[in-house]
Design a protein around this motif. Structure first.
Motif, PDB file in Angstrom:
ATOM      1  N   MET A  86      55.396 -68.716 -27.548  1.00 59.92           N
ATOM      2  CA  MET A  86      55.524 -69.410 -28.817  1.00 59.92           C
ATOM      3  C   MET A  86      56.907 -70.020 -28.929  1.00 59.92           C
ATOM      4  N   GLU A  87      56.959 -71.270 -29.291  1.00 63.90           N
ATOM      5  CA  GLU A  87      58.219 -72.009 -29.294  1.00 63.90           C
ATOM      6  C   GLU A  87      59.057 -71.710 -30.526  1.00 63.90           C
ATOM      7  N   SER A  91      51.263 -89.784 -30.848  1.00 61.85           N
ATOM      8  CA  SER A  91      51.531 -88.365 -31.119  1.00 61.85           C
ATOM      9  C   SER A  91      50.354 -87.762 -31.878  1.00 61.85           C
ATOM     10  N   SER A  92      50.232 -86.433 -31.825  1.00 61.13           N
ATOM     11  CA  SER A  92      49.096 -85.802 -32.495  1.00 61.13           C
ATOM     12  C   SER A  92      49.375 -84.338 -32.813  1.00 61.13           C
ATOM     13  N   GLY A 104      58.550 -81.971 -26.738  1.00 60.13           N
ATOM     14  CA  GLY A 104      57.422 -82.827 -27.052  1.00 60.13           C
ATOM     15  C   GLY A 104      56.116 -82.096 -27.247  1.00 60.13           C
ATOM     16  N   ASP A 105      55.901 -81.032 -26.490  1.00 63.23           N
ATOM     17  CA  ASP A 105      54.715 -80.195 -26.680  1.00 63.23           C
ATOM     18  C   ASP A 105      55.156 -78.946 -27.431  1.00 63.23           C
ATOM     19  N   TYR A 152      54.455 -84.855 -29.431  1.00 65.24           N
ATOM     20  CA  TYR A 152      54.933 -86.158 -29.844  1.00 65.24           C
ATOM     21  C   TYR A 152      55.414 -86.922 -28.620  1.00 65.24           C
ATOM     22  N   ALA A 153      55.377 -88.230 -28.724  1.00 66.12           N
ATOM     23  CA  ALA A 153      55.749 -89.089 -27.596  1.00 66.12           C
ATOM     24  C   ALA A 153      56.959 -89.927 -27.981  1.00 66.12           C
TER      25      ALA A 153
END
Length: 580
Positions: free
Chosen positions: A1-2, A71-72, A121-122, A89-90
């Motif tokens: 988990m980030e 992004s999503s 990003g992820d 996100y990109a």
């Protein structure tokens, strides 16, 4: 988990209107140059105003639905005490994940409720489900989440579609009530003819829940206290027990599936005017029923509290107070000016508003019953206007928003009256054509909505058929003459033959149980006559037809009406391949 580097909090008895004519909601001519739906353009040309702000917002919604973001937000999960959000996100900008509660508009917000800043990003992060906001405790179950990029000027640019919770931990995961047949009754209420539940062999019913008739902001004698969001609300126990519990328990004893219809009256009709005002949208400009106010934290908390109280009471393992299987959210929202008033709004704006209400109810009730559904309520409109907007277009927006923001189990509570409510000869309805572009869908052309409900693009997650309840529809008798009662009975037989042949139709709830002056324009839609001293609720011939429907006596009772309809047999179903 980030790890999430920072979090910022900011304080924060049924009746029927006249569907005989097409009521066109008008719009402002100056908006004609904007990108509007065909429905909205028609109103623009006729010159009655929407606000410039709403016109612009409608355009933003249309652009949002057609946007292809890089992004999503991939998934949102809600447990008993946590919310988990994952996505990607990109790009190399300064990206944030923002929380948008129901009282904020995603496309017009510059100051989200909370902001998370992922470090890559992820990302996946977890947050507490409940947060303190002013004097309330906010439940993030109700929020959706989206990715924004900070601009050089300090603003926010949306770079993803938002996403509502994909999964909600439920305290009850029991099977759905199995519909024993398609035969049901609409707007059931306590009376001396509860035996009709048995005599008609009913499989389903709808129950009106006028929340403004039993909810208070203050304590009082005989009121049940219910805490939600750090505030306490109060419910009239006598009303709840005698008008809701009583009927739901009768239905439960017979294994009937029941859909509760959540309805909000104007403040002037509410038992607590302060609560009524709290639930009234600032733009509301009339209506027999209204849309619950979704513009302030206090109003959202109030409507959520009522929903939570009802779901907690009627989604129990022991069915102590009865059971609600499905939740119909408001009434005939395509005729919003009358039945779900939130002001005069462009179609995309009003539908977006309604989706907020659908999502709120869905998220709350899923905590208590993992297999329940919310049903969206519509008139018999399809491409023509029965009220303010064409139903097919509204369904397209609801469908599109679900694809963009995460699908959920919504279905249809559709009202398949003949276009002319007073004409019992439903087999002749001229506006019910066998085309996917038909003006309306009635008993005559149920094949249209039956085909629509099975199209993959209209299914839940593309593969599961949504529920389709014909939750309010009946046939009129022009008078109590023998000839008029016979025509009503013939229409009843015709309607049943259509319903029974449609695999996509799960259930039909006949409206009305009794003839009722509230049905408007002199309509006599009941299976029984007026329950007054003169007629005492006597059964009409249509009652006997409905009783025979689906039984071994069906042909014996139905066939006498073939001559009235002018056909030789019941071969009346149109093949779906013949519908263009």
């Amino acid at each position: 988990m980030e790890h999430v580097s920072r979090t910022v909090f900011r304080t924060v008895d049924g009746f029927k209107g006249n569907n005989l004519i097409c009521r066109v909601l008008l719009s402002v001519a100056a908006a004609a140059a904007l990108c509007l739906s065909s429905c909205d353009k028609a109103r623009v040309e006729e010159g009655s105003p929407y606000s410039a702000e709403d016109v612009g917002f409608g355009t933003l919604i249309q652009d949002y639905l057609s946007a292809d973001y890089a992004s999503s937000i991939g998934q949102v999960r809600v447990t008993a005490d946590k919310v988990s959000v994952s996505g990607s996100y990109a790009g190399n900008g300064d990206f944030i994940v923002a929380e948008i509660p129901p009282y904020m508009d995603l496309l017009r917000t510059s100051d989200p409720l909370t902001v998370f800043s992922p470090e890559s990003g992820d990302f996946t992060f977890e947050a507490d489900r409940f947060i303190t906001s002013g004097d309330m405790t906010y439940d993030r179950l109700l929020s959706k989440w989206a990715i924004f990029e900070r601009t050089s000027s300090g603003g926010l640019r949306l770079v993803s579609h938002a996403r509502y919770p994909d999964s909600v931990q439920s305290c009850l995961d029991r099977p759905e009530t199995v519909l024993k047949n398609k035969k049901g009754l609409g707007g059931v209420h306590p009376n001396d003819f509860i035996s009709d539940f048995d005599d008609l062999d009913l499989g389903s019913a709808t129950l009106n829940m006028y929340i403004t008739l039993f909810t208070y902001l203050t304590p009082g004698s005989g009121r049940i206290a219910h805490e939600y969001g750090g505030k306490t609300y109060y419910f009239d126990e006598d009303y709840i027990v005698n008008n809701l519990d009583r009927v739901l328990l009768e239905a439960r004893r017979r294994d009937m599936a029941v859909a509760a219809i959540l309805l909000v009256q104007p403040a002037s009709s509410a038992v607590d005017n302060s609560l009524g005002r709290l639930l009234t949208d600032p733009s509301c400009n009339g209506g027999t029923l209204i849309m619950p106010n979704m513009t302030s934290p206090e109003s959202v908390n109030c409507f959520a509290a009522v929903t939570d109280f009802l779901a907690q009471r009627y989604c129990r393992q022991d069915d102590m107070y009865g059971r609600v299987d499905k939740w119909i959210v408001l009434n005939e929202v395509d005729a919003a000016s009358t039945w779900a008033n939130a002001g005069t709004r462009p179609m995309h704006v009003l539908t977006d508003y309604y989706i907020k209400v659908l999502r709120l109810v869905y998220s709350i009730v899923r905590q208590y019953d993992a297999n329940t559904e919310v049903l969206a309520s519509f008139t018999h409109s399809w491409t023509a206007l029965s009220g303010d907007y064409p139903v097919r277009d509204m369904l397209g927006i609801i469908n599109g928003m679900g694809k963009a923001e995460g699908d959920y189990r919504w279905g249809l509570a559709y009202h398949t009256y003949p276009w002319d409510l007073l004409n019992p000869r439903c087999w002749e309805c001229p506006n019910s054509t066998f085309s996917m572009d038909t003006p309306c869908v009635s008993f005559r052309n149920l094949e249209v909505i039956d085909k629509w409900i099975f199209m993959p693009e209209n299914m839940y997650l593309g593969s599961r058929k949504r529920s389709l309840w014909l939750s309010e529809a009946g046939i009129n008798s022009r008078s109590y003459s023998d000839a008029d009662l016979e025509e009503q009975a013939a229409g009843t037989a015709y309607a049943w033959k259509k319903i029974e042949a449609m695999d996509g139709v799960d259930a039909h709830q006949w409206h009305n149980w009794f003839d009722n002056v509230g049905d408007g324009s002199g309509a006599l839609l009941g299976l029984r006559k007026f329950p007054d001293s003169q007629y005492a609720g006597a059964p009409k011939p249509a009652w006997h037809v409905y009783q025979a429907a689906g039984t071994e006596r069906e042909d014996e009772v139905f066939d006498r009406y073939l001559d009235v309809i002018g056909i030789g047999d019941w071969d009346i179903i149109v093949d779906s391949d013949e519908i263009d």
